[in-house]
Write a protein that holds these residues in place. Sequence first.
Motif, mmCIF file in Angstrom:
data_model
loop_
_atom_site.group_PDB
_atom_site.id
_atom_site.type_symbol
_atom_site.label_atom_id
_atom_site.label_comp_id
_atom_site.label_asym_id
_atom_site.label_seq_id
_atom_site.Cartn_x
_atom_site.Cartn_y
_atom_site.Cartn_z
ATOM 1 N N LEU A 76 0.712 -1.108 0.135
ATOM 2 C CA LEU A 76 -0.108 -0.081 -0.182
ATOM 3 C C LEU A 76 0.785 1.328 0.054
ATOM 4 C CD1 LEU A 76 -2.458 1.805 0.422
ATOM 5 C CD2 LEU A 76 -2.527 1.306 2.686
ATOM 6 N N MET A 77 0.495 2.119 -1.019
ATOM 7 C CA MET A 77 1.307 3.424 -1.121
ATOM 8 C C MET A 77 0.287 4.507 -1.166
ATOM 9 S SD MET A 77 3.351 1.706 -4.082
ATOM 10 C CE MET A 77 4.730 0.528 -3.588
ATOM 11 N N LEU A 78 0.578 5.401 0.094
ATOM 12 C CA LEU A 78 -0.338 6.396 0.373
ATOM 13 C C LEU A 78 0.421 7.802 0.081
ATOM 14 C CD1 LEU A 78 -1.998 5.291 3.564
ATOM 15 C CD2 LEU A 78 -3.057 5.325 1.313
ATOM 16 N N ASN A 79 0.261 8.540 -1.188
ATOM 17 C CA ASN A 79 1.055 9.700 -1.399
ATOM 18 C C ASN A 79 0.231 10.942 -1.336
ATOM 19 O OD1 ASN A 79 3.100 7.619 -2.729
ATOM 20 N ND2 ASN A 79 1.324 7.337 -4.228
ATOM 21 N N PHE A 80 0.687 11.684 -0.319
ATOM 22 C CA PHE A 80 -0.133 12.841 -0.032
ATOM 23 C C PHE A 80 0.626 14.173 -0.710
ATOM 24 C CE2 PHE A 80 -1.029 9.924 3.467
ATOM 25 C CZ PHE A 80 -2.422 10.232 3.491
ATOM 26 N N TYR A 81 -0.054 14.873 -1.389
ATOM 27 C CA TYR A 81 0.318 16.034 -1.983
ATOM 28 C C TYR A 81 -0.585 17.301 -1.633
ATOM 29 C CZ TYR A 81 2.548 12.627 -5.158
ATOM 30 O OH TYR A 81 3.087 11.655 -5.641
ATOM 31 N N PRO A 82 0.062 18.338 -1.830
ATOM 32 C CA PRO A 82 -0.992 19.747 -1.301
ATOM 33 C C PRO A 82 -2.340 19.382 -1.967
ATOM 34 C CG PRO A 82 1.287 20.246 -1.727
ATOM 35 C CD PRO A 82 1.333 18.978 -2.141
ATOM 36 N N TRP A 83 -2.590 18.748 -3.225
ATOM 37 C CA TRP A 83 -3.987 18.652 -3.755
ATOM 38 C C TRP A 83 -4.631 17.496 -2.880
ATOM 39 C CZ3 TRP A 83 -5.034 13.947 -5.841
ATOM 40 C CH2 TRP A 83 -4.287 13.216 -6.305
ATOM 41 N N GLY A 84 -3.928 16.608 -2.277
ATOM 42 C CA GLY A 84 -4.772 15.583 -1.907
ATOM 43 C C GLY A 84 -3.943 14.258 -1.679
ATOM 44 N N LEU A 85 -4.827 13.203 -1.893
ATOM 45 C CA LEU A 85 -4.057 11.762 -1.758
ATOM 46 C C LEU A 85 -4.051 11.115 -3.101
ATOM 47 C CD1 LEU A 85 -2.960 9.294 -0.174
ATOM 48 C CD2 LEU A 85 -5.517 8.817 0.585
ATOM 49 N N SER A 86 -3.004 10.451 -3.590
ATOM 50 C CA SER A 86 -2.940 9.539 -4.726
ATOM 51 C C SER A 86 -2.576 7.874 -3.979
ATOM 52 C CB SER A 86 -1.752 10.022 -5.684
ATOM 53 O OG SER A 86 -1.447 8.954 -6.440
ATOM 54 N N VAL A 87 -3.091 7.172 -4.373
ATOM 55 C CA VAL A 87 -2.993 5.737 -3.690
ATOM 56 C C VAL A 87 -2.618 4.890 -4.794
ATOM 57 C CG1 VAL A 87 -4.183 3.443 -2.561
ATOM 58 C CG2 VAL A 87 -4.954 6.149 -1.937
ATOM 59 N N ASN A 88 -1.457 4.243 -4.629
ATOM 60 C CA ASN A 88 -1.090 3.005 -5.516
ATOM 61 C C ASN A 88 -1.347 1.687 -4.452
ATOM 62 O OD1 ASN A 88 0.058 5.282 -6.287
ATOM 63 N ND2 ASN A 88 2.153 4.244 -6.751
ATOM 64 N N LEU A 89 -1.834 0.719 -5.182
ATOM 65 C CA LEU A 89 -2.079 -0.527 -4.845
ATOM 66 C C LEU A 89 -1.497 -1.543 -5.302
ATOM 67 C CD1 LEU A 89 -5.787 0.159 -4.475
ATOM 68 C CD2 LEU A 89 -4.249 -0.004 -2.331
#
Length: 351
Positions: A262-275
């Motif tokens: 599980l990869m939770l990538n937080f950026y100023p715009w929100g969250l991008s998830v890679n599964l």
Amino acid sequence: MSTVIDPDITRARTLPSSFYTDQGKFLDLKRSFRKSWHFAGHQSQLAGCTAISLDHVEGLTGQPMLMTAGVETRCISNVCTHRGMLVSEGKCHKKTLQCPYHGRTFGLDGNFRAMPEFEQVEEFPSKDDDLPIFPTTVWKGLVFTGIEPSGLESCLEEMENRIGWLPIESFQSDPSRHRSYEIEANWALYVDNYLEGFHIPFVHKGLNESLDYDNYRTILFDGGVLQVGIASGDETAFDIPNQSPDFGLRVAAYYYWIFPGLMLNFYPWGLSVNLVVPLSVDRTRIVYQGYVGDESMLGKGAGADLDKVEEEDQEVVEATHRGVSSDSYERGRYSPTKETGVHHFHRMLTS
Ligand code: FES
Ligand SMILES: [Fe+2]
């Protein structure tokens, strides 16, 4: 404790190539995923519907599941207790789940409701006719589930402490950002690649301009790894409040990885998830999901062109798979300054 990977990174040799190529090892590892927590989704995905099938969780655990709405968000079995048909695929909008095969119905809590032509059946219905409920944990709108999971506490504690100030629960699912790809590589190579920023100047020339490579940092915790990307120059960064341990830093991205994929990538715009969903020893599905918190920040900084970064990563991961599958590679060494995350993962994988 791993005996395969030396705890001292300056002495350690990397993961033996058989971990990426051996069918038996692959199946053992995949079976062990029953004991991990997996990302089910974000509660915003249930806006306007009552249930959603979790195909990626099925890929990781072998169990078809549904995430259902209600007073409580639940993860329940998607396997009909009559003859095993899948109860619902994609999104469901009804208050009652109805199996499309012979019409058995269930509540959103998994409880059996009704079944035609079963009036004469003895001792029916019983508890066995309900859809089983799986363990479910919700943290700030993010839903996690598993078969016999343990060990999420330390990950949530790390995130709560550092990014608990982000309004993650109010992020909205953006289906236009959801996609999935199949790559010809072992899943662990994709994770290895994710866990170091070492390759950024070589592989991601565009992203490299947004990040301050020398200040990129890697933080290890029980069950996962955090990488913090610092913005270069006046590139877009989070506006970090003073209760955060990162107050004063110009953070462009928080890259959290939680074992196994599980990869939770937080950026100023929100969250991008890679599964990361292993399909076979040499094929992996990568599922992407996007949850937007601040639309005005889309397209800026390290989180701007994710498709391009992804394509660049997939290329190196597939080529690395060909390399580690060859007789000429057995194992290598780690950079003690840049590959602590990869070392941590390999220690976990071989424990
Ligand atoms: S399999 Fe579901 S009603 Fe028959
Ligand atoms: Fe990368």
